[in-house]
Design an enzyme around this catalytic site. Structure first.
Site, short mmCIF file in Angstrom:
data_model
loop_
_atom_site.label_atom_id
_atom_site.label_comp_id
_atom_site.label_asym_id
_atom_site.label_seq_id
_atom_site.Cartn_x
_atom_site.Cartn_y
_atom_site.Cartn_z
N GLY A 30 0.83 -1.21 0.00
CA GLY A 30 0.00 0.00 0.00
C GLY A 30 0.86 1.25 0.00
CB ALA A 32 0.61 3.54 -4.58
NE ARG A 37 4.09 10.47 -2.11
CZ ARG A 37 4.21 11.08 -3.26
NH1 ARG A 37 3.40 10.79 -4.24
NH2 ARG A 37 5.12 12.01 -3.45
CB SER A 157 -6.81 1.10 13.07
OG SER A 157 -7.77 2.06 13.45
CE1 TYR A 170 -10.16 -0.03 8.14
CE2 TYR A 170 -10.53 0.67 10.40
CZ TYR A 170 -9.77 0.68 9.25
OH TYR A 170 -8.60 1.41 9.23
CE LYS A 174 -6.93 -1.60 9.64
NZ LYS A 174 -5.69 -1.78 8.87
#
Ligand SMILES: NC(=O)c1ccc[n+]([C@@H]2O[C@H](COP(=O)([O-])OP(=O)(O)OC[C@H]3O[C@@H](n4cnc5c(N)ncnc54)[C@H](O)[C@@H]3O)[C@@H](O)[C@H]2O)c1
Ligand SMILES: CCCCC[C@H](O)/C=C/C=C\C/C=C\C/C=C\CCCC(=O)O
Length: 277
Positions: A30, A32, A37, A157, A170, A174
């Site tokens: 991930g 990008a 990033r 998270s 979600y 996590k």
């Protein structure tokens, strides 16, 4: 004789030393966009020899590659299109990174999606790929497998620690990353291979994930969630990435799950003191 205690049974047998990122080879899934990033960029600033970005988004991946190459040099960065939920693609990307750069030292299992209305994909990307990426890291970096050991940072998270009624799936992924990381960090096969594993648990961070663009209008709570995340208070991806770098460098964070939010600096969140008998 007291009750059998799993934690005591898994006493770490190797002594690890702080890591100097200079000259190291890293993979960031991930990478990008967003937090990934920013991690890539901080690794380059710290003098990493090379970083491989694994990401499913080719357009953003190539743009990021171009921009970071201009800033930090052509030879230090590679983009590999990889959907981390596909085991064979992830395996191939680890193998190609190691053979291209002659080693592997740091793995950040960071790719994630916020759309929990795609149940299987959410679990596959946010949890299964993190588990697989951690074991691939041990396979490729482990001292018993010809490597020098290394560091794995999984992105969980703050929602790995508490309940959010509008996003149970979600949140489950996590919590899964938190529980997996705490356990695998002390797994004998991992410790004996000189691999340190930890998780970063960021609070709200201003990235594209919170736009929830791919969440269907008709999905339950989709529109409410989008409103919750509209103009949030939160960190920048760089704030999170700087914490990740600290966790890579400092062995104090080995095996930890660490929270960072716009209100609290990096802090280890310990598990409850429950002895399994
Ligand atoms: N932004 C937040 O508020 C926040 C808070 C806590 C944790 N996180 C976690 O941080 C991580 C990074 O998220 P972000 O906020 O930077 O989001 P982002 O959307 O900006 O970046 C996520 C990156 O992962 C990539 N990705 C998605 N699915 C993939 C797949 N199947 N294979 C490979 N790459 C894939 C995307 O293309 C993107 O480049 C996620 O695990 C997310 O759950 C984010
Ligand atoms: C409150 C809504 C939580 C929404 C989760 C959603 O499905 C996915 C979101 C994706 C990325 C955001 C990542 C993590 C959120 C972290 C903390 C939420 C804190 C919310 C709060 O306490 O106000």
């Amino acid at each position: 004789m007291g009750p059998f205690n799993f934690s005591q049974a898994c006493i770490l047998s190797s002594i690890s030393t702080d890591m100097d990122i200079h000259g190291k080879v890293a993979i960031v899934t991930g990478g990008a966009d967003g937090i990934g990033r920013a991690i890539v960029e901080q690794l380059l600033i710290k003098g990493a020899k090379a970083v491989t970005i694994l990401d499913v988004n080719v357009e953003t991946g190539e743009k990021t590659l171009e921009e970071l190459r201009q800033e930090y040099g052509e030879d230090r960065l590679v983009f590999v299109k990889c959907d981390v939920s596909e085991a064979t693609l992830l395996e191939a990307a680890f193998a190609s990174t190691k053979s291209r750069f002659g080693g592997l030292d740091i793995v950040c299992n960071n790719a994630g999606i916020g759309n929990e209305f795609k149940l299987d994909l959410c679990v596959a990307v946010n949890l299964t790929a993190v588990i697989r990426g951690t074991y691939l890291a041990v396979e490729h970096m482990g001292t018993k497998n010809g490597g020098n050991g290394g560091v794995v940072i999984n992105t969980a998270s703050t929602s790995g620690f508490y309940a959010i009624p509008l996003s149970p799936i979600y949140v489950a992924t996590k919590h899964g990353v938190v529980g997996f990381t705490r356990s695998v960090a002390k797994e004998p096969m991992v410790v004996d291979n000189g691999v340190r594993v930890s998780a970063i648990c960021p609070g709200v961070t201003k990235t594209s994930i919170i736009d929830l663009k791919d969440v269907d209008e008709k999905s339950r709570y989709g529109n409410i969630l989008r409103k919750v995340f509209k103009n949030p208070q939160g960190m920048t991806p760089t704030d999170v990435a700087i914490s990740v770098i600290t966790m890579i460098e400092d062995t104090k964070y080995d095996g930890s799950t660490c929270m960072v939010t716009h209100k609290t600096p990096l802090e280890i969140v310990d598990q409850p003191n429950i002895v399994m008998t």
